[in-house]
Scaffold this motif. Structure first.
Motif, short mmCIF file in Angstrom:
data_model
loop_
_atom_site.label_atom_id
_atom_site.label_comp_id
_atom_site.label_asym_id
_atom_site.label_seq_id
_atom_site.Cartn_x
_atom_site.Cartn_y
_atom_site.Cartn_z
N GLY A 81 0.78 -1.14 0.05
CA GLY A 81 -0.16 0.07 0.10
C GLY A 81 0.90 1.37 -0.28
N TRP A 82 2.06 1.37 0.70
CA TRP A 82 3.08 2.39 0.58
C TRP A 82 3.32 3.18 -0.84
CZ3 TRP A 82 3.72 5.26 4.83
CH2 TRP A 82 3.10 4.71 6.01
N THR A 83 3.37 1.91 -1.85
CA THR A 83 3.70 2.43 -3.16
C THR A 83 2.64 2.08 -4.00
OG1 THR A 83 4.52 0.26 -3.55
CG2 THR A 83 6.22 1.50 -2.86
N ALA A 84 1.52 1.93 -3.50
CA ALA A 84 0.08 1.90 -4.18
C ALA A 84 -0.42 3.16 -3.91
CB ALA A 84 -0.89 0.86 -3.82
N TRP A 85 -0.81 4.03 -2.84
CA TRP A 85 -1.70 4.96 -2.64
C TRP A 85 -0.60 6.07 -3.02
CZ3 TRP A 85 -6.50 4.53 -2.44
CH2 TRP A 85 -7.01 3.27 -1.66
N THR A 86 -1.24 7.32 -3.82
CA THR A 86 -0.38 8.38 -4.19
C THR A 86 -1.21 9.97 -3.61
OG1 THR A 86 -1.66 8.86 -6.19
CG2 THR A 86 0.65 7.54 -6.11
N LEU A 87 -0.58 10.70 -3.27
CA LEU A 87 -1.30 12.02 -3.01
C LEU A 87 -1.78 12.54 -4.34
CD1 LEU A 87 0.43 11.39 -0.67
CD2 LEU A 87 0.77 13.92 -0.27
N ASP A 88 -2.65 13.85 -4.39
CA ASP A 88 -3.15 14.37 -5.49
C ASP A 88 -1.73 14.82 -6.54
OD1 ASP A 88 -5.45 13.95 -5.11
OD2 ASP A 88 -5.98 16.00 -3.95
N ASP A 89 -0.73 15.22 -6.14
CA ASP A 89 0.16 15.66 -6.80
C ASP A 89 1.11 14.71 -7.46
OD1 ASP A 89 1.82 14.75 -4.56
OD2 ASP A 89 2.80 16.93 -4.26
N GLY A 90 0.72 13.39 -7.20
CA GLY A 90 1.48 12.13 -7.54
C GLY A 90 2.35 11.70 -6.73
N THR A 91 2.58 12.30 -5.43
CA THR A 91 3.44 11.83 -4.71
C THR A 91 3.33 10.54 -3.93
OG1 THR A 91 4.36 14.18 -4.17
CG2 THR A 91 4.86 12.53 -2.44
N LEU A 92 4.08 9.41 -4.09
CA LEU A 92 3.97 8.12 -3.17
C LEU A 92 3.59 8.44 -1.81
CD1 LEU A 92 6.20 5.57 -5.16
CD2 LEU A 92 3.52 5.80 -5.53
N LEU A 93 2.79 7.59 -1.23
CA LEU A 93 2.95 7.64 0.25
C LEU A 93 4.02 7.34 0.91
CD1 LEU A 93 0.84 8.30 2.54
CD2 LEU A 93 0.09 5.74 2.49
N ASP A 94 4.66 6.33 0.04
CA ASP A 94 6.18 5.76 0.45
C ASP A 94 7.29 6.92 0.48
OD1 ASP A 94 8.21 3.68 0.99
OD2 ASP A 94 8.93 4.37 -0.84
N ALA A 95 7.01 8.04 -0.43
CA ALA A 95 8.15 8.86 -0.52
C ALA A 95 7.86 9.98 0.85
CB ALA A 95 7.73 9.81 -1.80
N VAL A 96 6.51 9.97 1.16
CA VAL A 96 6.36 10.70 2.32
C VAL A 96 7.04 10.09 3.57
CG1 VAL A 96 4.57 12.07 3.83
CG2 VAL A 96 4.23 11.70 1.51
N ARG A 97 6.87 8.79 3.66
CA ARG A 97 7.43 7.89 4.67
C ARG A 97 9.05 8.17 4.61
NH1 ARG A 97 6.77 1.33 4.87
NH2 ARG A 97 7.34 1.88 2.76
N GLN A 98 9.54 8.05 3.60
CA GLN A 98 10.87 8.16 3.30
C GLN A 98 11.52 9.69 3.83
OE1 GLN A 98 12.83 5.40 3.06
NE2 GLN A 98 10.51 4.44 3.02
N THR A 99 10.65 10.64 3.58
CA THR A 99 11.04 11.93 4.00
C THR A 99 11.16 12.16 5.56
OG1 THR A 99 9.89 13.05 2.31
CG2 THR A 99 10.33 14.50 4.01
N LEU A 100 10.01 11.27 6.23
CA LEU A 100 10.14 11.30 7.56
C LEU A 100 11.27 10.66 8.10
CD1 LEU A 100 8.79 11.62 10.22
CD2 LEU A 100 7.71 9.63 9.91
N LEU A 101 11.62 9.57 7.51
CA LEU A 101 12.74 8.89 7.99
C LEU A 101 14.09 9.40 7.64
CD1 LEU A 101 12.04 5.14 6.67
CD2 LEU A 101 11.94 6.13 9.02
N ASP A 102 14.21 10.16 6.57
CA ASP A 102 15.45 11.14 6.20
C ASP A 102 15.43 12.16 7.55
OD1 ASP A 102 15.82 9.75 4.14
OD2 ASP A 102 14.96 11.14 2.53
N THR A 103 14.35 12.94 7.63
CA THR A 103 14.41 13.94 8.78
C THR A 103 14.97 13.50 10.23
OG1 THR A 103 12.66 15.14 7.51
CG2 THR A 103 13.06 15.78 10.01
N VAL A 104 14.51 12.20 10.48
CA VAL A 104 14.94 11.58 11.89
C VAL A 104 16.13 11.27 11.85
CG1 VAL A 104 14.37 9.48 13.27
CG2 VAL A 104 12.40 10.83 12.28
N ALA A 105 16.81 10.62 10.74
CA ALA A 105 18.15 10.38 10.40
C ALA A 105 19.07 11.58 10.54
CB ALA A 105 18.44 9.54 9.13
#
Length: 485
Positions: A90-114
Motif C-alpha cells: 500500500g505504501w507504493t500503491a497510494w498517491t497524493l493528488d500531486d502524484g507523490t507516493l505515500l512511501d515517499a512521504v514515509r522516506q521524508t520522515l525517515l530522512d528527517t529523523v536520521a
C-alpha cells in the motif's frame, strides 16, 4: 515542520527519532504528527493498465478511509480491500493528488529523523549510517540491482552477532520502513547463508489477467526469486492483520546443511554414477531429481544393496525409494516426523529448488549443541547453591534475598540465581568464603552469565546464545569446584 516536531514525544521529551527509526514500523499517524500528511488528504490508488482508480482519504487518527467508509491503519490492508486483491504494498500503491507516493512521504520522515540522529552527539549507535545504507539498498533494489549479503553481515549493521527476539524484530521493521524484503527470510536460514534485499511488490492487475503470473517487485525481480519468500506470517497485534513478522523459532533452514547445496543424480543415472558421488562425498543417500525442482526420490546404500541383491543387472531406478522435501522456513519440530520416517529430508529454498539435505545426524548434532549450555547452566546452579549452603549461614542469607519476608524463604533450596548473585556480591558474605579472588570481577561474571541464562531459558535466541558462553560457564564451574570445597 521543525526538527523539534519530529524529535519530541507527546510529553515534549526527546527520543522519538530513535524510536521511529529503531523501535517499530512507521505508521500513517506518524506522518500526520510530523506535519507531513495533513488529516483529510486525499489518496488515490490507480491500477497501472486498466486505469481503474480507488479513492480514500486520511482520517485525523491516522487511518485510511475508503469511499465505502471502511477504515484501515495499514496502507496495504486498505489497498487490498479496495481492489479485492492482494497482497499489495500500500505504501507504493497510494498517491497524493500531486502524484507523490505515500512511501515517499514515509522516506521524508525517515530522512528527517536520521538527520537529527546524525547531528546528535549522544547518538553513538550508528542509526544514521544504517539509514543511509538502507536507503542505498532500496535504491539498488528499485534499479534492479539488489544487494546480496550474508545474514552475518546484515546483523552487523545493527551491531549484532546473533538473532535474538528483539534484534530480529528491529531489523525486520527497519527493512519494512524502507520498503525492503529479505529473500530468503534472514531469520529462517543460517548465519553464513546469503540473502537478497528486494523492493516493494508491483501492482500487476492486468498482467495477472493476461499472463496468469503474479507480480514481483518494482525492481522486476524474477518470479522465482519471490515465489517463496519464507515469510513472514501475519501478526495478531496488527488490527488490519496484514503486517508481517520475522520467522520465530528454529527452522530447518537454520541448520548448516539445509541450503549448502546437494549432490544428486538424474533418473537415468547409472549405479556407477550414484555410487561414485556417494563415496566421494561421504553420503548415505542421494536425491534423484528430474531438474532442480522435481524430486523423484532417492537412492541409499540400503536400497542399492537390495536392488543389486535381487538383480545384479537391475537399472538404478530399481533402487529408488521415496523421499520428502520441506521448505527452509518449516519449523524444525514439525519436520521431525519426516526425519523419523525417511532418515533425511530434502530442503527447498526460496525459489522452490532443492538446495540441501538434512539428516538425522544433522538434527542430533543441532539438539546436542542446543542442550549443552542448558546442562552447564544446571550445573552452575547446583555449584552455586552448594557453595552457599555449605559455607554460609542461612539466617544471614535470607535477609539479603528476602528483606521483607514476602517470599517466606526457609531453605537454601528455595534460592534463585538472582539470590546467589545478591549473596555473593555482599562483602560480608564474600569474606566468609575466604577466597583469594576479586569479588567485583566474580560478581561481574555472574551477572554476565545471568544474561546468558535468561536468553536460554526464554528461548530468545535461535543462534544459541550459549555457544560463546560455554567456555565461561565451564571456567566458572571449575572455579566453584576448586574453591568451594
Amino acid at each position: 515542520m521543525t526538527d523539534a516536531t519530529v524529535g519530541e514525544d507527546a510529553d515534549g521529551s526527546s527520543g522519538r527519532a530513535s524510536y521511529l527509526i529503531e523501535g517499530r514500523r512507521v505508521r500513517v499517524s506518524d506522518l500526520i504528527n510530523a506535519g507531513l500528511l495533513p488529516a483529510g488528504t486525499r489518496l488515490t490508488f490507480r491500477r497501472r493498465r486498466s486505469g481503474e482508480a480507488h479513492l480514500a482519504h486520511v482520517t485525523e487518527d491516522g487511518k485510511i478511509e475508503l469511499s465505502d467508509g471502511q477504515q484501515f491503519s495499514s496502507p496495504s490492508a486498505a489497498a487490498a480491500e479496495a481492489t479485492g486483491r492482494g497482497p499489495l504494498d500500500g505504501w507504493t500503491a497510494w498517491t497524493l493528488d500531486d502524484g507523490t507516493l505515500l512511501d515517499a512521504v514515509r522516506q521524508t520522515l525517515l530522512d528527517t529523523v536520521a538527520a537529527q540522529s546524525s547531528s546528535d552527539s549522544t547518538a553513538a549507535d550508528g542509526s544514521a549510517a544504517r539509514h543511509a545504507w538502507l536507503r542505498d539498498a532500496r535504491k539498488k533494489a528499485d534499479a534492479g540491482t539488489p544487494i546480496t549479503l550474508s545474514v552475518r553481515d546484515l546483523l552487523s549493521w545493527w551491531g549484532a552477532s546473533r538473532r535474538g527476539y528483539q534484534i530480529s524484530w528491529q531489523i525486520f521493521d527497519e527493512l519494512a520502513n524502507h520498503g525492503l524484503t529479505d529473500v530468503p527470510n534472514f531469520s529462517a536460514v543460517g548465519l553464513d547463508d546469503r540473502i537478497t534485499l528486494i523492493g516493494p511488490s508491483v501492482d500487476t492487475e492486468d498482467e495477472e489477467k493476461e499472463t496468469g503470473q503474479v507480480a514481483t517487485t518494482e525492481s522486476e525481480a524474477p518470479p522465482e526469486l519471490v515465489e517463496l519468500t519464507g515469510a513472514p506470517r501475519p501478526t495478531a497485534s496488527d488490527e488490519d492483520g496484514d503486517e508481517e513478522q520475522p520467522v520465530q523459532g528454529q527452522t530447518i533452514g537454520n541448520l548448516p546443511s539445509a541450503l549448502r547445496g546437494v549432490e544428486w543424480v538424474a533418473p537415468s543415472a547409472s549405479f556407477e554414477e550414484a555410487f561414485t558421488k556417494m563415496r566421494l562425498n561421504g553420503y548415505s543417500q542421494l536425491p534423484v531429481l528430474n531438474g532442480p525442482r522435481n524430486l523423484q526420490g532417492a537412492v541409499t546404500w540400503e536400497s542399492i544393496a537390495l536392488a543389486r541383491y535381487t538383480d545384479d543387472k537391475a537399472p538404478l531406478s530399481r533402487a529408488f525409494v521415496k523421499a520428502h522435501a520441506v521448505s527452509y522456513t518449516d519449523h524444525l519440530i514439525d519436520v521431525l516426523p519426516f526425519l523419523e520416517q525417511f532418515g533425511f529430508v530434502l530442503v527447498k529454498d526460496q525459489t522452490n529448488q532443492i538446495a540441501g539435505i538434512v539428516t538425522v545426524a544433522d538434527v542430533a548434532a543441532e539438539y546436542g549443541a542446543t542442550a549443552r549450555p542448558f546442562l552447564l547452566i544446571g550445573d552452575l546452579d547446583r555449584q552455586l547453591r552448594r557453595v552457599i549452603s555449605e559455607r554460609l549461614d542461612l539466617a544471614e542469607v535470607i535477609p539479603l534475598c528476602d528483606p521483607d519476608g514476602l517470599r517466606k524463604l526457609a531453605s537454601f533450596d528455595q534460592l534463585s540465581y538472582g539470590d546467589y548473585q545478591q549473596v555473593l556480591s555482599n562483602q560480608k558474605q564474600w569474606d566468609c568464603l575466604g577466597w583469594p579472588l576479586d569479588r567485583k570481577a566474580f560478581a561481574a561474571r555472574l551477572d554476565e552469565l545471568r544474561e546468558v541464562r535468561n536468553e536460554l531459558m526464554h528461548f530468545n535466541d535461535k543462534d544459541k546464545a550459549g555457544d560463546a558462553a560455554i567456555p565461561k560457564l565451564r571456567n566458572m564451574i571449575e572455579l566453584l569446584r576448586a574453591y568451594g570445597v
